[in-house]
Design an enzyme around this catalytic site. Structure first.
Site: not given
Ligand code: COS
Length: 379
Positions: A127-128, A340, A363
């Site tokens: 989202e934005p 170039g 991603e």
């Molecule tokens: N598989 C299963 N569960 C997962 C997981 C995975 N790979 N990664 C995290 N979780 C679970 C954790 O275990 C945790 O669960 P509990 O609360 O039950 O312990 C929960 O999810 C939260 O995890 P975390 O604290 O790591 O979350 P964050 O908000 O800190 O976010 C990142 C982690 C930054 C890694 C995540 O938000 C991310 O991947 N962001 C990028 C998003 C992205 O790729 N965007 C592109 C869009 S698609 S084109």
């Protein structure tokens, strides 16, 4: 025992994808990059040849490929054109939540008719104000009897507004943070879905990326994946599964740039000899080739882990990050070798360099990949 020998089936599909890239994609890649359009005839042909919906099981109308084989195909198609390969491959991302969390009934109902025709799907997470920080999404899903009503705006959505099927992440309770995020299967013809701005991109231009607007979109409760609050986990598991394939596409882009640079360096004569006779050029080519090979090894390793059902977050993030960085540096070097001419649109390397940049961003940016890797190291 470790073996890098491909099976007969893998060799066959690699040959098919390679020849499709060479004969069908490469000749039109520059034109569609310029037009910023998806070549629909290519989507139709790829579907007919079995180059789409590759990891969907055969029983639901897909190709039933394992992840290593999927990576082999993704590399070949991206060798032809990253944008076109993205148009053909985005279904892999969009359908993954259904493959991961769908019930047999949901798979039968949504995947089978979807895969029967050349159609596009879209993964609606970003989202934005919620890119890297997935937990802060604000698209809402409010329960109303046997339905949920979805409202919100998603951005940077590949196939947004033109997809026949969406997987949509929305919150049922913002106060719960990531525990409120819920994943929905939403058919593309559901009233209330519309396309917002179609993005004009630096590269990757033959893929369609747009905003998707959800206005009072009513979705039956049967379309929830797993249950309320499981959406964040499903999104993370989806990205674990698809990031290695982004890595595979990056290897394809980098390999193409390397091959173009080798060819050009043998033809281009300066100071009375082909430029490839200069050690400065040879060292660049050697480094570029080493990066391509090492990136592929990491990608295949991540895909092998996926195929074994082993934890893949860390290695998958490494594969995506490393291969994307390789694609960027190898394409920059290819432009340098072309001099170039490399900067001009008449030669393929400027497009490769523009295309490569998105691999470090979508991603999950490469900084997010480093967070995932570091958290795994320190856990
Ligand atoms: N598989 C299963 N569960 C997962 C997981 C995975 N790979 N990664 C995290 N979780 C679970 C954790 O275990 C945790 O669960 P509990 O609360 O039950 O312990 C929960 O999810 C939260 O995890 P975390 O604290 O790591 O979350 P964050 O908000 O800190 O976010 C990142 C982690 C930054 C890694 C995540 O938000 C991310 O991947 N962001 C990028 C998003 C992205 O790729 N965007 C592109 C869009 S698609 S084109």
């Amino acid at each position: 025992m470790i073996s890098f020998k491909l099976t007969e089936e893998q060799e066959q599909i690699r040959k098919l994808a390679r020849s499709f890239a060479e004969k069908e994609i490469i000749p039109i890649a520059a034109e569609y990059d310029e037009k910023e359009e998806i070549p629909w005839h290519i989507v139709e042909k790829a579907h007919a040849l079995g180059l789409m919906n590759r990891t969907v099981p055969v029983e639901y109308g897909g190709q039933g490929l394992d992840h290593v084989t999927d990576a082999i195909v993704a590399e070949e198609l991206a060798y032809g054109c990253l944008g076109i390969s993205g148009a053909l491959g985005a279904n892999g991302l969009a359908l993954a939540p259904i493959l991961i969390a769908g019930t047999p009934e949901q798979k039968e109902k949504f995947l089978k008719p979807f895969c029967a025709k050349p159609q596009l799907a879209a993964f609606c997470l970003t989202e934005p104000n919620a890119g890297s920080d997935v937990a802060s999404i604000s698209t809402t899903a409010v329960r109303d009897g046997d339905y949920y009503v979805i409202n919100g705006r998603k951005c940077f959505i590949t196939n947004g507004g033109i997809a026949s099927l969406y997987t949509v992440f929305a919150t049922v309770d913002k106060s719960k943070g990531l525990k409120g995020i819920t994943a929905f299967i939403v058919p593309g013809d559901t009233p209330g879905i519309s396309m917002g701005r179609k993005e004009k991109k630096m590269g990757d231009r033959a893929s369609h990326v747009a905003e998707v607007i959800f206005e009072d979109v009513r979705v039956p409760k049967e379309n929830v994946l797993w249950s309320e609050g499981q959406g964040f986990k499903i999104a993370m598991m989806t990205l674990d599964r698809t990031r290695p394939i982004v890595g595979a596409a990056a290897v394809g882009v980098a390999r193409r740039a390397l091959e173009e640079a080798i060819k050009y360096s043998k033809q281009r004569v300066q100071f009375g000899k082909p430029i490839c006779e200069n050690q400065a050029i040879q060292f660049m080519l050697a480094d570029m080739a080493t990066k391509v090979e090492t990136a592929r090894l990491l990608v295949w390793y991540a895909c092998w882990l996926l195929d074994q059902g082993l934890p893949v977050s860390k290695i998958g993030a490494m594969a995506k990050m490393y291969a994307a960085d390789v694609a960027m540096s190898v394409t920059v070097d290819a432009v340098q070798i072309f001099g170039g001419y490399g900067y001009m649109r008449d030669y393929p390397v400027e497009k490769l360099m523009r295309d490569a940049k998105i691999l470090q961003i979508y991603e999950g940016t490469n900084q997010i990949q480093r967070i995932v890797i570091a958290r795994n190291l320190l856990a």
